[in-house]
Design an enzyme around this catalytic site. Structure first.
Site, short mmCIF file in Angstrom:
data_model
loop_
_atom_site.label_atom_id
_atom_site.label_comp_id
_atom_site.label_asym_id
_atom_site.label_seq_id
_atom_site.Cartn_x
_atom_site.Cartn_y
_atom_site.Cartn_z
N ASP A 54 -5.34 3.41 -9.61
CA ASP A 54 -6.16 3.89 -8.51
C ASP A 54 -7.07 5.02 -9.02
OD1 ASP A 54 -6.78 3.80 -5.80
OD2 ASP A 54 -5.34 5.37 -5.28
N GLU A 100 -11.24 3.46 6.64
CA GLU A 100 -10.19 4.37 7.13
C GLU A 100 -10.87 5.50 7.91
OE1 GLU A 100 -8.01 6.37 4.04
OE2 GLU A 100 -6.50 7.17 5.40
N HIS A 103 0.87 -1.19 0.00
CA HIS A 103 0.00 0.00 0.00
C HIS A 103 0.90 1.24 0.00
CE1 HIS A 103 -4.10 1.80 1.02
NE2 HIS A 103 -3.28 2.83 0.89
N HIS A 132 -9.66 0.88 -0.66
CA HIS A 132 -9.50 1.55 0.64
C HIS A 132 -10.85 1.43 1.36
CE1 HIS A 132 -6.08 3.42 -1.33
NE2 HIS A 132 -5.77 4.15 -0.27
N GLY A 166 -9.53 8.12 -2.24
CA GLY A 166 -10.41 9.28 -2.12
C GLY A 166 -11.26 9.24 -0.86
N ASP A 192 1.87 3.78 2.89
CA ASP A 192 0.86 4.68 2.31
C ASP A 192 1.49 5.87 1.57
OD1 ASP A 192 -1.70 5.43 1.67
OD2 ASP A 192 -2.27 6.12 3.67
N HIS A 241 1.50 4.86 -2.38
CA HIS A 241 1.10 5.73 -3.49
C HIS A 241 2.34 6.39 -4.09
CE1 HIS A 241 -3.25 5.51 -2.57
NE2 HIS A 241 -2.83 5.33 -1.34
ZN ZN Z 1 -3.81 4.84 0.49
#
Ligand code: ZN
Length: 342
Positions: free
Chosen positions: A145, A209, A21, A206, A179, A286, A23
């Site tokens: 994504d 969260e 995970h 995702h 998002g 992340d 980005h």
């Molecule tokens: Zn993420």
């Protein structure tokens, strides 16, 4: 640094690990931002300035940093450099395989939805990936994504691009939704997830969260195979049991959750409780550059704050390989290596 801790850091580095995970945009270090700025700005940003930009303390500060980063990702060569520096940093931490989110939705949005904008950028990313495999021995897959709150049509555009490019580029392994979960759940994406799965893409999402356990159930119900964050599952014991029974891979990102205010502290993160309950948990970073962290430091914090022993860290590393989309033979080989590390 006490000798025991530095010995443990060596052990963490030696453990072959997968990062699942991560980005791309969130992995751009201040030093890389400086390099990219030098290409595009008459008065390039200095390192101290870039570092100050990343030390934001609130959401608007985060947005300013994010804007600065996307502002220097202009052409294919910029994406290529960003990906190459990211891979170098991963290799330094003993990461042997990464599955990296590319915000294809953001790329389109920043280029007036020009359908021709993406391919040259992706070619740059592929050049970096191939160089990384060759020179660093690090394998990498891409996950396309989409930003869930843009619109369903936007996500369709992103996922259909993955379907279209995948036959030529098997490195495109799956799709994901990021998002704002509070503005858009998973249900509206059911049909496009099914279409992507049909085309052989793996489904990540995702979930939970910034939302409750119902969002995690919704993500599972549309076929999501691997879930990011999943912080709120702890509120629902039946859901915990389901995740355990199915061994659903979970991409946990504790430092990210602390920095965005989802969790009060690393110690309060449900990582330990999920692990003890027998869930298939993995540690991830992340947006490490934005959070001043990286994968190796997540492992170290798991030890220092949540008391994970060496054997338990080994288990987390093995979980990361097991939860990856690598072929079974590669998984078996890496897990054997993990077991041999002292
Ligand atoms: Zn993420």
């Amino acid at each position: 640094m006490p000798p025991i801790q530095s010995d443990l850091q060596g052990f963490i580095r030696r453990l072959p690990k997968a990062e699942l995970h991560l980005h791309l945009e969130g992995a751009i270090l201040p030093s890389t931002l400086v390099e990219l700025s030098a290409r595009h700005h008459a008065q390039p940003i200095a390192l101290a300035e870039a570092e100050a930009l990343y030390r934001f303390t609130d959401f608007s500060g985060f947005m300013m940093a994010f804007k600065a980063v996307t502002g220097v990702l202009v052409g294919p060569e910029d994406y290529e450099l960003a990906a190459w520096r990211m891979m170098q940093h991963l290799a330094e931490q003993g990461v042997v395989h990464a599955e990296v989110y590319v915000s294809v939705g953001v790329i389109y949005k920043g280029r007036d939805h020009d359908p021709a904008a993406f391919e040259p950028i992706f070619a740059g990313l592929e050049r970096a990936r191939e160089r990384g495999e060759r020179e660093l021995g690090l394998t990498l897959y891409w996950i396309f994504d989409a930003v869930r709150h843009f619109s369903v049509e936007e996500a369709e555009r992103v996922f259909r691009k993955a379907v279209e490019l995948r036959p030529e580029h098997p490195s495109i392994v799956g799709i994901g939704l990021g998002g704002d979960e509070r503005r858009m759940g998973s249900e509206p994406f059911r049909a496009i997830y099914a279409e992507a799965a049909q085309a052989g893409l793996r489904l990540t999402n995702h979930a939970g969260e910034t939302t409750g356990p119902e969002a995690i159930r919704e993500a599972l119900s549309i076929g999501s195979e691997r879930l990011g964050h999943v912080v709120s599952a702890i509120q629902d014991l039946e859901l915990i049991e389901e995740l355990r029974a199915k061994q659903t891979p979970l991409e946990l990102c504790p430092t990210s959750n602390v920095r965005t205010g989802v969790c009060g502290s690393f110690g309060e993160h449900p990582l330990r409780r999920y692990f003890d309950a027998g869930l298939l948990v993995t540690l991830n970073s992340d947006d490490p550059a934005f959070f001043g962290s990286d994968l190796a430091s997540e492992y170290l914090l798991a030890h220092t704050v949540q008391g994970f022993t060496r054997e338990e860290l080994r288990q987390l590393a093995a979980n990361s390989i097991r939860a990856s989309f690598l072929p079974e033979a590669a998984k078996t080989a890496w897990i054997e290596r993990i077991e041999s590390i002292r």
